[in-house]
Design a protein around this motif. Sequence first.
Motif, mmCIF file in Angstrom:
data_model
loop_
_atom_site.group_PDB
_atom_site.id
_atom_site.type_symbol
_atom_site.label_atom_id
_atom_site.label_comp_id
_atom_site.label_asym_id
_atom_site.label_seq_id
_atom_site.Cartn_x
_atom_site.Cartn_y
_atom_site.Cartn_z
ATOM 1 N N TYR A 55 54.961 25.064 37.049
ATOM 2 C CA TYR A 55 55.798 24.921 35.857
ATOM 3 C C TYR A 55 55.094 24.229 34.698
ATOM 4 N N GLY A 56 53.797 24.052 34.791
ATOM 5 C CA GLY A 56 53.083 23.416 33.691
ATOM 6 C C GLY A 56 53.577 21.994 33.472
ATOM 7 N N TYR A 57 53.935 21.702 32.226
ATOM 8 C CA TYR A 57 54.339 20.338 31.854
ATOM 9 C C TYR A 57 55.850 20.117 31.954
ATOM 10 N N LEU A 58 56.574 21.082 32.484
ATOM 11 C CA LEU A 58 58.038 21.053 32.476
ATOM 12 C C LEU A 58 58.618 19.785 33.089
ATOM 13 N N LEU A 59 58.024 19.289 34.168
ATOM 14 C CA LEU A 59 58.623 18.185 34.930
ATOM 15 C C LEU A 59 57.920 16.850 34.714
ATOM 16 N N VAL A 60 57.192 16.720 33.613
ATOM 17 C CA VAL A 60 56.594 15.416 33.306
ATOM 18 C C VAL A 60 57.676 14.354 33.199
ATOM 19 N N TRP A 61 58.805 14.722 32.618
ATOM 20 C CA TRP A 61 59.901 13.765 32.427
ATOM 21 C C TRP A 61 60.433 13.236 33.752
ATOM 22 N N VAL A 62 60.391 14.068 34.787
ATOM 23 C CA VAL A 62 60.883 13.632 36.099
ATOM 24 C C VAL A 62 59.976 12.535 36.666
ATOM 25 N N VAL A 63 58.671 12.706 36.511
ATOM 26 C CA VAL A 63 57.726 11.698 36.998
ATOM 27 C C VAL A 63 57.933 10.373 36.265
ATOM 28 N N VAL A 64 58.083 10.441 34.936
ATOM 29 C CA VAL A 64 58.274 9.226 34.141
ATOM 30 C C VAL A 64 59.593 8.556 34.497
ATOM 31 N N LEU A 65 60.667 9.350 34.573
ATOM 32 C CA LEU A 65 61.971 8.787 34.924
ATOM 33 C C LEU A 65 61.943 8.171 36.317
ATOM 34 N N GLY A 66 61.322 8.859 37.251
ATOM 35 C CA GLY A 66 61.222 8.336 38.612
ATOM 36 C C GLY A 66 60.497 7.005 38.656
ATOM 37 N N ASN A 67 59.461 6.862 37.830
ATOM 38 C CA ASN A 67 58.713 5.613 37.831
ATOM 39 C C ASN A 67 59.522 4.474 37.220
ATOM 40 N N LEU A 68 60.327 4.771 36.203
ATOM 41 C CA LEU A 68 61.184 3.739 35.606
ATOM 42 C C LEU A 68 62.244 3.272 36.607
ATOM 43 N N ILE A 69 62.829 4.226 37.313
ATOM 44 C CA ILE A 69 63.806 3.855 38.348
ATOM 45 C C ILE A 69 63.122 3.051 39.443
ATOM 46 N N ALA A 70 61.897 3.454 39.787
ATOM 47 C CA ALA A 70 61.162 2.762 40.846
ATOM 48 C C ALA A 70 60.896 1.312 40.468
ATOM 49 N N TRP A 71 60.621 1.046 39.183
ATOM 50 C CA TRP A 71 60.395 -0.344 38.764
ATOM 51 C C TRP A 71 61.627 -1.194 39.063
ATOM 52 N N LEU A 72 62.782 -0.696 38.656
ATOM 53 C CA LEU A 72 64.018 -1.444 38.885
ATOM 54 C C LEU A 72 64.261 -1.651 40.375
ATOM 55 N N LEU A 107 61.591 20.958 43.248
ATOM 56 C CA LEU A 107 60.410 20.139 43.010
ATOM 57 C C LEU A 107 60.777 18.794 42.370
ATOM 58 N N ALA A 108 61.799 18.786 41.513
ATOM 59 C CA ALA A 108 62.243 17.521 40.921
ATOM 60 C C ALA A 108 62.739 16.575 42.009
ATOM 61 N N ALA A 109 63.526 17.103 42.946
ATOM 62 C CA ALA A 109 63.991 16.279 44.067
ATOM 63 C C ALA A 109 62.816 15.815 44.916
ATOM 64 N N SER A 110 61.834 16.678 45.085
ATOM 65 C CA SER A 110 60.646 16.322 45.856
ATOM 66 C C SER A 110 59.855 15.221 45.157
ATOM 67 N N ILE A 111 59.699 15.328 43.837
ATOM 68 C CA ILE A 111 58.976 14.312 43.071
ATOM 69 C C ILE A 111 59.680 12.967 43.157
ATOM 70 N N LEU A 112 61.015 12.985 43.014
ATOM 71 C CA LEU A 112 61.775 11.741 43.090
ATOM 72 C C LEU A 112 61.734 11.158 44.500
ATOM 73 N N GLY A 113 61.785 12.032 45.505
ATOM 74 C CA GLY A 113 61.680 11.558 46.879
ATOM 75 C C GLY A 113 60.332 10.932 47.154
ATOM 76 N N ALA A 114 59.291 11.480 46.505
ATOM 77 C CA ALA A 114 57.951 10.935 46.685
ATOM 78 C C ALA A 114 57.732 9.686 45.846
ATOM 79 N N THR A 115 58.461 9.580 44.737
ATOM 80 C CA THR A 115 58.272 8.448 43.834
ATOM 81 C C THR A 115 59.097 7.250 44.263
ATOM 82 N N ILE A 116 60.382 7.467 44.530
ATOM 83 C CA ILE A 116 61.270 6.379 44.942
ATOM 84 C C ILE A 116 61.402 6.464 46.454
ATOM 85 N N MET A 117 60.470 5.869 47.135
ATOM 86 C CA MET A 117 60.392 6.006 48.589
ATOM 87 C C MET A 117 61.322 5.018 49.272
#
Length: 419
Positions: free
Chosen positions: A55-72, A205-215
């Motif tokens: 999907y190219g750059y389509l899901l960059v926002w998911v990675v960034v959002l996941g990391n912000l949630i992960a910080w909290l 893939l978004a669910a997969s990214i979030l599952g991998a990010t917020i472990m």
Amino acid sequence: MPKAAAVSREATFGARSATSGPGRRAWMLGPALVAGVAYLDPGNVASNMTAGARYGYLLVWVVVLGNLIAWLVQYLSAKLGVVTGRSLPELLGTRFHRKGTRIAYWVQAELVAIATDVAEVIGGAVALQLLFGLPLVAGGVITGVVSLGLLAVQRQPRTFEFVIMGLVAVIAVGFVAGVFVAPPHPHDVVAGLVPRFDGSGSVLLAASILGATIMPHAVYAHSALARDRFALTQLPIPRLLRATRWDVSIAMAVAGAVNVCILLLAATALSGAGGTDTLEGAYAALRDGIGPVVATLFAVGLLASGLASTSVGAYAGAEIMHGLLRTGIPLLVRRAISLVPALLLLVVDADPTQALVLSQVVLSFGIPFALIPLISLTARREVLGRYRNRVLTSAAGVAASLFLIVLNGMLLVMLTAGV
């Protein structure tokens, strides 16, 4: 923890001396960097590489959002361990009065731990195959044996932290180097920050990214790591929490940057190329398109991520069992047992990349079981006293939980309907 206990612990910390200096500040860093290696495991690599290639750059926002949630999430987990002196599994174990409830909760947490092991062992096996041509089963066994050696070091917490941080440095170099060789266009990166999906595949893939990010296992582990690090410290709680915020911020900045770079590398160098939906295909495309040096660094980073994260996953699994079932088995024995499912998948010749992505989806479904109790406990005065969450913090935690639950619900409906 009862309110009186929390107040007593605070008084004890406040009565002790608080030394200062760069050495003391550096000493307080580490737990988040160890827990944060969970955000750099082979599941992250597979999910982000697949997202960028498809999907190219389509899901960059998911990675960034996941990391912000992960910080909290990671900060709240560490705060729980610092203030109460107990881990999240321990606190849940005392609140679940029925043994059946504790066992049921442990089962789902154990499934999450197994999914974590699957991703990490398979990732290490793929890396060894790419680097040395080893069969996947042999690579899985070697990854497991080396992780046993890393766990033996865990008896010396500070040494264990230095080993893990060294592996994190290798991971960062391995995955970030390619972006400097083939940099993405800034306009494309900015466009990828706009939240949107493109069919059920992108939701998966978004669910997969979030599952991998917020472990989930990182949530359980971080509270225990913070508890163990600061159990006998002479510093007051407010200062420990300030240090913890720095610790979490550094760890999440590293993890977030690496994860974004993985997706950007795939979107820039692999998008539209054939056969890049697998780690092996991505490695070959990087080798042919950018050069063997970048491809080799990628494989080395993948190997380091498997070795580091599998050790932290085993630590988390042992803490979950101890806290919920009030029992446990030796850490090295547990590590050996938990290798079995991943090795079985390799024996039956399951597709490694698909297994990695699906393992992250399993992790995403385990997130609410870790996140909702964490938000609830850290918002309670009787647990954290005056260090309980502010209203806005709890609101952010609830919003994050709802977002993840809704996303998983959408995924389930789409997969059931065959969309």
